[in-house]
Motif scaffolding. Structure first.
Motif, PDB file in Angstrom:
ATOM      1  N   THR A  20       8.526  -5.164  -4.613  1.00  0.00           N
ATOM      2  CA  THR A  20       9.330  -4.092  -5.216  1.00  0.00           C
ATOM      3  C   THR A  20       8.673  -3.528  -6.478  1.00  0.00           C
ATOM      4  OG1 THR A  20      10.616  -5.767  -6.376  1.00  0.00           O
ATOM      5  CG2 THR A  20      11.531  -4.930  -4.328  1.00  0.00           C
ATOM      6  N   ASN A  21       7.564  -4.117  -6.913  1.00  0.00           N
ATOM      7  CA  ASN A  21       6.851  -3.605  -8.094  1.00  0.00           C
ATOM      8  C   ASN A  21       5.966  -2.433  -7.711  1.00  0.00           C
ATOM      9  OD1 ASN A  21       7.384  -5.020 -10.605  1.00  0.00           O
ATOM     10  ND2 ASN A  21       6.771  -6.834  -9.467  1.00  0.00           N
ATOM     11  N   VAL A  22       6.584  -1.291  -7.421  1.00  0.00           N
ATOM     12  CA  VAL A  22       5.798  -0.174  -6.880  1.00  0.00           C
ATOM     13  C   VAL A  22       4.776   0.359  -7.874  1.00  0.00           C
ATOM     14  CG1 VAL A  22       7.468   0.562  -5.148  1.00  0.00           C
ATOM     15  CG2 VAL A  22       7.645   1.456  -7.469  1.00  0.00           C
ATOM     16  N   GLY A  23       4.898  -0.034  -9.144  1.00  0.00           N
ATOM     17  CA  GLY A  23       3.914   0.404 -10.127  1.00  0.00           C
ATOM     18  C   GLY A  23       2.604  -0.363 -10.030  1.00  0.00           C
ATOM     19  N   THR A  24       2.595  -1.471  -9.295  1.00  0.00           N
ATOM     20  CA  THR A  24       1.384  -2.283  -9.154  1.00  0.00           C
ATOM     21  C   THR A  24       0.959  -2.216  -7.686  1.00  0.00           C
ATOM     22  OG1 THR A  24       2.325  -3.701 -10.856  1.00  0.00           O
ATOM     23  CG2 THR A  24       0.386  -4.544  -9.724  1.00  0.00           C
ATOM     24  N   ILE A  74      -1.053  -5.062 -13.851  1.00  0.00           N
ATOM     25  CA  ILE A  74      -1.434  -3.893 -14.658  1.00  0.00           C
ATOM     26  C   ILE A  74      -1.227  -4.145 -16.149  1.00  0.00           C
ATOM     27  CG2 ILE A  74      -1.068  -2.143 -12.873  1.00  0.00           C
ATOM     28  CD1 ILE A  74       1.686  -1.598 -14.239  1.00  0.00           C
ATOM     29  N   ILE A  75      -0.690  -5.313 -16.514  1.00  0.00           N
ATOM     30  CA  ILE A  75      -0.515  -5.559 -17.951  1.00  0.00           C
ATOM     31  C   ILE A  75      -1.383  -6.741 -18.414  1.00  0.00           C
ATOM     32  CG2 ILE A  75       1.733  -4.553 -18.193  1.00  0.00           C
ATOM     33  CD1 ILE A  75       2.943  -7.321 -18.042  1.00  0.00           C
ATOM     34  N   PHE A  93       8.779 -11.377  -2.342  1.00  0.00           N
ATOM     35  CA  PHE A  93       9.408 -10.050  -2.258  1.00  0.00           C
ATOM     36  C   PHE A  93       9.573  -9.413  -3.633  1.00  0.00           C
ATOM     37  CE2 PHE A  93      12.869  -7.009  -1.417  1.00  0.00           C
ATOM     38  CZ  PHE A  93      12.237  -6.286  -0.415  1.00  0.00           C
ATOM     39  N   MET A 123       5.804  -3.249 -14.701  1.00  0.00           N
ATOM     40  CA  MET A 123       5.041  -3.421 -13.470  1.00  0.00           C
ATOM     41  C   MET A 123       5.649  -2.642 -12.314  1.00  0.00           C
ATOM     42  SD  MET A 123       3.775  -7.335 -13.685  1.00  0.00           S
ATOM     43  CE  MET A 123       5.145  -8.169 -14.425  1.00  0.00           C
ATOM     44  N   ALA A 124       6.944  -2.342 -12.413  1.00  0.00           N
ATOM     45  CA  ALA A 124       7.606  -1.650 -11.310  1.00  0.00           C
ATOM     46  C   ALA A 124       7.527  -0.138 -11.425  1.00  0.00           C
ATOM     47  CB  ALA A 124       9.074  -2.073 -11.239  1.00  0.00           C
ATOM     48  N   CYS A 125       7.299   0.374 -12.622  1.00  0.00           N
ATOM     49  CA  CYS A 125       7.289   1.831 -12.813  1.00  0.00           C
ATOM     50  C   CYS A 125       5.973   2.417 -12.293  1.00  0.00           C
ATOM     51  CB  CYS A 125       7.466   2.163 -14.289  1.00  0.00           C
ATOM     52  SG  CYS A 125       7.209   3.920 -14.609  1.00  0.00           S
ATOM     53  N   PRO A 126       6.052   3.375 -11.395  1.00  0.00           N
ATOM     54  CA  PRO A 126       4.802   3.934 -10.842  1.00  0.00           C
ATOM     55  C   PRO A 126       4.074   4.874 -11.792  1.00  0.00           C
ATOM     56  CG  PRO A 126       6.728   4.779  -9.648  1.00  0.00           C
ATOM     57  CD  PRO A 126       7.251   3.953 -10.771  1.00  0.00           C
ATOM     58  N   ARG A 180      16.075  -1.461 -10.792  1.00  0.00           N
ATOM     59  CA  ARG A 180      16.382  -2.525  -9.852  1.00  0.00           C
ATOM     60  C   ARG A 180      15.777  -3.852 -10.280  1.00  0.00           C
ATOM     61  NH1 ARG A 180      14.435  -3.010  -3.661  1.00  0.00           N
ATOM     62  NH2 ARG A 180      15.133  -5.139  -3.459  1.00  0.00           N
ATOM     63  N   ALA A 186      17.773  -7.970  -9.000  1.00  0.00           N
ATOM     64  CA  ALA A 186      16.416  -8.110  -9.531  1.00  0.00           C
ATOM     65  C   ALA A 186      15.738  -9.372  -9.000  1.00  0.00           C
ATOM     66  CB  ALA A 186      16.465  -8.157 -11.062  1.00  0.00           C
ATOM     67  N   GLY A 187      14.470  -9.266  -8.674  1.00  0.00           N
ATOM     68  CA  GLY A 187      13.716 -10.395  -8.134  1.00  0.00           C
ATOM     69  C   GLY A 187      13.725 -11.594  -9.071  1.00  0.00           C
ATOM     70  N   ILE A 188      13.578 -11.343 -10.376  1.00  0.00           N
ATOM     71  CA  ILE A 188      13.544 -12.455 -11.343  1.00  0.00           C
ATOM     72  C   ILE A 188      14.871 -13.217 -11.306  1.00  0.00           C
ATOM     73  CG2 ILE A 188      13.447 -13.029 -13.814  1.00  0.00           C
ATOM     74  CD1 ILE A 188      11.436 -10.819 -14.186  1.00  0.00           C
ATOM     75  N   TRP A 211       0.171  -5.193  -5.423  1.00  0.00           N
ATOM     76  CA  TRP A 211       1.260  -6.116  -5.088  1.00  0.00           C
ATOM     77  C   TRP A 211       2.275  -5.513  -4.103  1.00  0.00           C
ATOM     78  CZ3 TRP A 211       2.884  -8.079 -10.644  1.00  0.00           C
ATOM     79  CH2 TRP A 211       1.823  -8.810 -11.190  1.00  0.00           C
TER      80      TRP A 211
END
Ligand code: SF4
Ligand code: SF4
Ligand code: SF4
Lengths: 221, 250
Positions: free
Chosen positions: B127-131, B249-250, B123, A120-123, A90, B73-75, B134
């Motif tokens: 949606t960056n569920v890996g961070t 995270i980066i 927003f 950053m989006a990948c959990p 997404r 996509a947010g970007i 955030w």
């Protein structure tokens, strides 16, 4: 409809790192790029941090935790989970990250602009890697499959579920070399497939389901 | 230095531009200003520099147009908003320069796009569920309130009479207080996921000082208050944004 997935039997995985090596070689991966990391864990909380690995800076791959007689030593191989609902898809503004009808999530390096949104989006930390600079290799010769993925500076890469092999009727490289026979691959929608048969009747865990990504990799407990 | 410095520049300058446009629409000058083009020009330059800054975030900036391909996509959404706002600001600038003022409706449309852009900027991170730091609802109000607070403070500097209007100073005090509250909520969330929040709380304190300046201005306007307001709003918001991007995270 075909929906590819993988089962990894944590009771059979001995942490030999053969799958990680197979992946690295089959895909001719550059020095800093890994698609598949076999972590060492000293607890059984699969959703907390994945554990330690030499490739992530640890000094060894087989340190048990806890204190005698309650020691714990587990191995957790982690690669892209080829999620049903991939959070990386997404957020990718260019459409470089794509999901095939058979569920394989892949990155088209020609469309990737290196924005890192997918990372950053990948959990599942570490399953996506950025080629920061021009890729460097350990060997002077190209190794692996003739149709291994391209590696290009400024683009993101990850496990392709070996789609190049799948598309010609083979199985993923990490499966081929797994000496513990811990990996099972196939169509999750086909009850007769090796992966469905492996999952059948077993307790399993899917990583970090709270993120809503619905992974296609099943960890058999 | 934070790894996301280009994004910090983009959301701070782009957000400041968006906030300024909203302030221009909500508190138009009572009399025709001497330099009606100044505010739209400022907003346009801020937005332009912010959008240029974001190019440095890309590993392949020359291919930036590809980033418009996925509307989900947010970007991409940020880019759409930025482009539309840029065109509207250009129109506002040309009209106010040529005719001495721009149609109010156009300013309001630009303000609407600005509000959407501020929302989209926040927003995109939810949606960056890996961070984990955030991906929380507090991120959206943190960005929206911060942008409006900075915009109002900048309008206090650019507009000749804004500070003399009680509704403006009261609104500025309220928005700065709300912005401080969003920093507190974000700080609590950061703490719950093991992320340091000291800079967020420092931002909160500075932003609250700004709110106090606005309250004083509501009682007795004085020339020094515009400078104090923009300093507090900018420093407070920048501290909070820096803390936010430090959680990358980066
Ligand atoms: S594991 Fe991460 S990179 Fe792989 S499909 Fe899921 S969200 Fe995308
Ligand atoms: S880094 Fe590449 S694959 Fe990842 S979101 Fe950006 S454009 Fe898509
Ligand atoms: S499926 Fe292929 S690309 Fe993915 S981890 Fe296994 S070997 Fe590597």
């Amino acid at each position: 409809m075909t929906r590819y997935g993988m089962a990894i039997d944590l009771k059979r995985c001995v942490g030999c790192q053969a799958c990680a090596t197979a992946c690295k070689i089959a895909n001719n991966l550059p020095k800093d790029i890994v698609y598949n990391v076999v972590y060492t864990k000293t607890d059984r909380d699969w959703d907390a941090d994945f554990g330690t690995a030499v490739v992530r800076g640890a000094v060894a791959n087989d340190n048990a935790g806890g204190s005698f007689p309650n020691c714990v030593l587990e191995f957790l191989p982690v690669q892209c989970q080829h999620c049903e609902n991939p959070s990386c898809l997404r957020v990718c503004p260019t459409g470089a990250t794509q999901k095939r009808d058979d569920g394989i999530v892949w990155v088209d390096n020609e469309l990737c602009i290196g924005c890192a949104a997918c990372i950053m989006a990948c959990p599942y930390d570490g399953v996506r890697s950025m080629n920061e600079d021009e890729p460097e290799y350990y060997l002077d010769v190209t190794v692996g499959e003739y149709d291994a993925p391209a590696h290009e500076a400024g683009t993101v890469e990850k496990c392709t579920f070996c789609k190049n092999l799948i598309d010609r009727g083979e199985v993923p490289a990490c499966m081929q070399l797994c000496m513990g026979r811990a990996r099972f691959w196939g169509d999750l929608d086909d009850p007769e497939s090796a992966v469905s048969q492996a999952i059948e009747g077993r307790d399993y865990h899917k990583l970090r389901e709270g993120a809503g990504t619905d992974p296609s990799v099943y960890y058999l407990l | 230095m934070i790894s996301e410095f280009p994004l910090f520049i983009f959301t701070t300058l782009g957000g400041l531009s968006a906030g300024l446009v909203m302030a221009m629409a909500a508190f138009p000058p009572a009399e025709k200003p001497e330099r009606p083009w100044l505010a739209p020009l400022t907003a346009l330059v801020l937005l332009g520099v912010g959008m240029l800054g974001v190019l440095f975030h890309l590993k392949k900036p020359a291919l930036f147009l590809l980033a418009l391909r996925n509307p989900a996509a947010g970007i991409a959404q940020e880019a759409y908003c930025g482009i539309v706002l840029g065109v509207l600001l250009l129109a506002l600038l040309v009209m106010s320069w040529r005719k001495g003022e721009a149609p109010r409706a156009l300013t309001w449309i630009a303000a609407g796009v600005s509000l959407i852009m501020a929302f989209v900027m926040g927003f995109a991170y939810v949606t960056n569920v890996g961070t984990a730091a955030w991906a929380n609802w507090t991120t959206v109000p943190l960005f929206v309130a911060g942008d409006i607070a900075m915009g109002l403070a900048l309008w206090a500097v650019l507009s000749k009479d804004a500070l003399e209007k009680r509704p403006f100073t009261l609104a500025t005090a309220v928005v700065l207080a709300v912005s401080a509250a969003t920093m507190l909520l974000t700080g609590l969330h950061f703490g719950s996921v093991g992320q340091g929040a000291a800079l967020l709380y420092a931002g909160l304190a500075v932003t609250l000082a700004g709110a106090a300046v606005a309250v004083v201005a509501a009682k007795k306007p004085a020339a020094w208050q515009a400078g104090a307001l923009i300093a507090c709003a900018l420093i407070g918001t920048c501290l909070a944004r820096w803390a936010f991007y430090a959680a990358s995270i980066i």
